[in-house]
Design an enzyme around this catalytic site. Structure first.
Site, short mmCIF file in Angstrom:
data_model
loop_
_atom_site.label_atom_id
_atom_site.label_comp_id
_atom_site.label_asym_id
_atom_site.label_seq_id
_atom_site.Cartn_x
_atom_site.Cartn_y
_atom_site.Cartn_z
CB SER A 1 45.66 45.03 44.03
OG SER A 1 46.93 45.52 43.71
CG ASP B 1 48.06 42.33 36.85
OD1 ASP B 1 48.69 43.42 36.90
OD2 ASP B 1 47.27 41.98 37.73
CG HIS C 1 46.23 45.27 38.68
ND1 HIS C 1 46.57 44.09 39.30
CD2 HIS C 1 46.12 46.20 39.66
CE1 HIS C 1 46.69 44.29 40.61
NE2 HIS C 1 46.40 45.56 40.85
#
Length: 273
Positions: free
Chosen positions: A95, A224, A253
């Site tokens: 991320s 996601d 995610h």
């Protein structure tokens, strides 16, 4: 606790386990190095030296008023890598941490880096613009800022549902994973976490991605809900030379938790190649 001191005097906590080829992990927002525990324990047992730090204003690192920006994050990572004198390292970023890895390479090159892995990563750009119509509108990120400022503990708790895909029909919900996420988030400082929202949403990493000249693995879930795959991994795969993209069907995610075994196996295979 183990810590390095950066050029502005900030103490950055890190953990350094095992021995062998170094694998360095960068975590996502608003988490800590602990988000990588399953991967670090697995790879450490396979004969690798595994290292992860808490980004400034996150976790056990100093909470700073200034310097909560991607240039400084990348420089902090460079200080960690140089202080530990790491060579031929494999950098793994999730991320926001994926942005950190890309920007580290953009600013500091790959002299100490052998490979890179971006997992559910934010590059090239999350924000919707004329040039990036597939991104998310600024109102989404303004809403995150508002929620963090008003009641970040509640926001982090609610965020775990889409983060781990626990809001999908038939999902097996882990209250432990939800609580771990919230507790990690609450360890950090609100000022730095608010500042970091801009860094994962409005920073364009395209120029950094073009400078990546080492083998690169992209891993992303096609479900996601936090960093949609089309504007991120699929776009990045077109920019990074010879990048390999692995799509986790139905993956959310938080792959390091929900797809722990699959991610561990893919990391090990890529590192060994």
């Amino acid at each position: 606790m183990s810590a390095i001191t950066t050029r502005d005097g900030t103490r950055i906590y890190y953990k350094d386990w095992g021995a062998g080829r170094p694998v360095v992990f960068s975590h996502g927002w608003p988490l800590t190095a602990d988000a990588w525990d399953a991967q670090m324990a697995f790879l450490g047992a396979k004969g690798y030296r595994v290292i992860a730090h808490d980004r400034r204003s996150h976790g056990r690192s100093d909470q700073t008023w200034s310097g909560n920006d991607m240039d400084t994050y990348a420089d902090d990572l460079a200080t960690l890598i140089s202080t530990l004198d790491l060579h031929a390292a494999v950098l793994v970023g999730h991320s926001t941490g994926g942005g950190e890895v890309a920007h580290y390479i953009g600013r500091h090159g790959t002299g100490r880096v052998a490979k890179a892995v971006l997992v559910g990563a934010v590059p090239p750009l999350m924000l919707k613009t004329v040039a990036n119509p597939g991104g998310l509108p600024i109102e989404v990120f303004d809403g995150i800022r508002k929620a963090v400022f008003e009641d970040r503990s509640q926001f982090y708790k609610e965020l775990t549902l889409p983060f781990f895909g626990f809001n999908r029909p038939g999902a097996k919900i882990s209250e432990g994973a939800r609580e771990a996420f919230r507790l990690q988030g609450m360890m950090g400082g609100i000022k730095g976490q608010l500042d970091c929202i801009r860094e994962f949403s409005e920073v364009d990493y395209t120029a950094d991605l073009k400078k990546i000249d080492v083998p690169t693995l992209l891993i992303h879930g096609d479900d996601d809900q936090i960093v949609p795959i089309d504007a991120s991994a699929r776009a990045t795969a077109k920019i990074v030379k010879n990048a390999e993209l692995k799509v986790y069907i139905g993956g959310p995610h938080g792959l390091a938790v929900t797809h722990r075994d699959q991610l561990n196996a893919d990391l090990l295979e890529f590192i060994r190649e």
